[in-house]
Design an enzyme around this catalytic site. Sequence first.
Site, PDB file in Angstrom:
ATOM      1  N   LYS A  45       0.847  -1.315   0.066  1.00 53.02           N
ATOM      2  CA  LYS A  45      -0.107  -0.094   0.138  1.00 53.02           C
ATOM      3  C   LYS A  45       1.019   1.248   0.118  1.00 53.02           C
ATOM      4  O   LYS A  45       0.693   2.121  -0.471  1.00 53.02           O
ATOM      5  CB  LYS A  45      -0.998  -0.149   1.099  1.00 53.02           C
ATOM      6  CG  LYS A  45      -2.096  -0.741   1.303  1.00 53.02           C
ATOM      7  CD  LYS A  45      -2.928  -0.576   2.412  1.00 53.02           C
ATOM      8  CE  LYS A  45      -3.853  -1.668   2.438  1.00 53.02           C
ATOM      9  NZ  LYS A  45      -3.661  -2.319   3.887  1.00 53.02           N
ATOM     10  N   ILE A 136      20.595 -17.398   9.352  1.00 54.60           N
ATOM     11  CA  ILE A 136      21.441 -18.781   9.595  1.00 54.60           C
ATOM     12  C   ILE A 136      20.632 -19.845   8.990  1.00 54.60           C
ATOM     13  O   ILE A 136      19.523 -20.152   9.032  1.00 54.60           O
ATOM     14  CB  ILE A 136      21.173 -19.042  11.124  1.00 54.60           C
ATOM     15  CG1 ILE A 136      21.779 -17.812  12.006  1.00 54.60           C
ATOM     16  CG2 ILE A 136      22.244 -20.285  11.420  1.00 54.60           C
ATOM     17  CD1 ILE A 136      21.419 -18.172  13.560  1.00 54.60           C
ATOM     18  N   ASP A 201       7.281 -14.932  19.765  1.00 58.22           N
ATOM     19  CA  ASP A 201       8.092 -15.057  18.466  1.00 58.22           C
ATOM     20  C   ASP A 201       9.053 -16.277  18.731  1.00 58.22           C
ATOM     21  O   ASP A 201       9.110 -16.778  17.887  1.00 58.22           O
ATOM     22  CB  ASP A 201       8.887 -14.074  18.513  1.00 58.22           C
ATOM     23  CG  ASP A 201       9.754 -13.998  17.030  1.00 58.22           C
ATOM     24  OD1 ASP A 201       9.374 -13.727  15.932  1.00 58.22           O
ATOM     25  OD2 ASP A 201      11.208 -14.200  16.987  1.00 58.22           O
ATOM     26  N   LYS A 205       9.145 -20.154  16.665  1.00 62.56           N
ATOM     27  CA  LYS A 205      10.272 -20.553  15.902  1.00 62.56           C
ATOM     28  C   LYS A 205      10.241 -22.106  16.670  1.00 62.56           C
ATOM     29  O   LYS A 205      10.793 -22.881  15.785  1.00 62.56           O
ATOM     30  CB  LYS A 205      11.369 -19.597  16.180  1.00 62.56           C
ATOM     31  CG  LYS A 205      11.197 -18.286  15.410  1.00 62.56           C
ATOM     32  CD  LYS A 205      12.199 -17.520  15.795  1.00 62.56           C
ATOM     33  CE  LYS A 205      12.137 -16.199  15.071  1.00 62.56           C
ATOM     34  NZ  LYS A 205      12.802 -14.973  15.415  1.00 62.56           N
TER      35      LYS A 205
END
Length: 327
Positions: A45, A136, A201, A205
């Site tokens: 946008k 990584i 978060d 993972k």
Amino acid sequence: MKEIRIGLLGLGNIGTGTYKVLEMNRKEIEDTVGCPVNIVKILEKDIDRERDITVTRDMFVSDPEEIFSDPQIDIVIELLGGVEPAATLIERALRSGKHVVTANKAAVAANYSRLMDAAKENGVTLRFEASVGGGIPVLTALTGCLKANKFTRVLGIVNGTTNYILDRMTQEGLPYDEVLKDAQRLGFAEADPTADVEGIDAANKLSILMALMFDHYVHPKDIPTKGITEITAEDIKSAEADGCLIKLIAYAEIMEDGSIKYEVRPMRIINTHPLGGVHREYNAVFVEGNVVGNLMFYGPGAGPLPTGSAVMGDCMEIAKAMLAKGE
Ligand code: HSE
């Protein structure tokens, strides 16, 4: 001559970093793949933002279907972040016959089976190396050259923002709030840093790592998770007095009875452990494999260019496989 044409969903920090990686290393990327590689359409946008990359206005689209229905587009890169609408758009791209690359751990972790099934059912590839550990190459290693192992344990520093905060609090005695602002300014933190500092978060993972290492999927909401917001200068000093550092660790282990123990929480790590040497926004994933032994993958775990490196690497793997199959 074949050209690999990419549609990009999202030109924020990571999208811009990925675009820059292609601009900076175009020759190496195209020599390796064996044909031109171009980002041709971008769903975004905010088309007026200054980004220091060469994009033209005609590349921007406002409707993702313009990308999914374009028969010329081979690969869709999803870098919108967040669970929705990202997961729906990833699935839509896969069901439109596009290969998909994403850095979006939240969308993949919350929809792992659904997205893997969509890829399989449509004969396309979903790659998400950048979703764990930024730059990584840990997922590719765990699912490739280490596949001869039974994995027994993983200990990961997989959130750059919290490692950066804890490290600077430890090294410089700075207060939590001041360091968090720096992490946000440097582009490590999520748009809403709650996901970083509350461990969400890292849980996303860990969910992905467990699915790939142990073939055992756990929704991130079901992973016991504690963040770093309650860590005080006193906690850090007390750990130091015992020769330890406090790190936010994503942990999973296969127990003797075959069950899996898993959690994300701040843990004391002895100074001399390889994870104790992981500073700033760097990430490390320490794994135990029953034949290889202990390994640690270490490197920049956040930030636009490291993440862009992994995203573009995934695109190159897909492009090479496409060309090898004559697609
Ligand atoms: N906010 C994340 C981190 C970005 O700090 O590690 C990389 O996934």
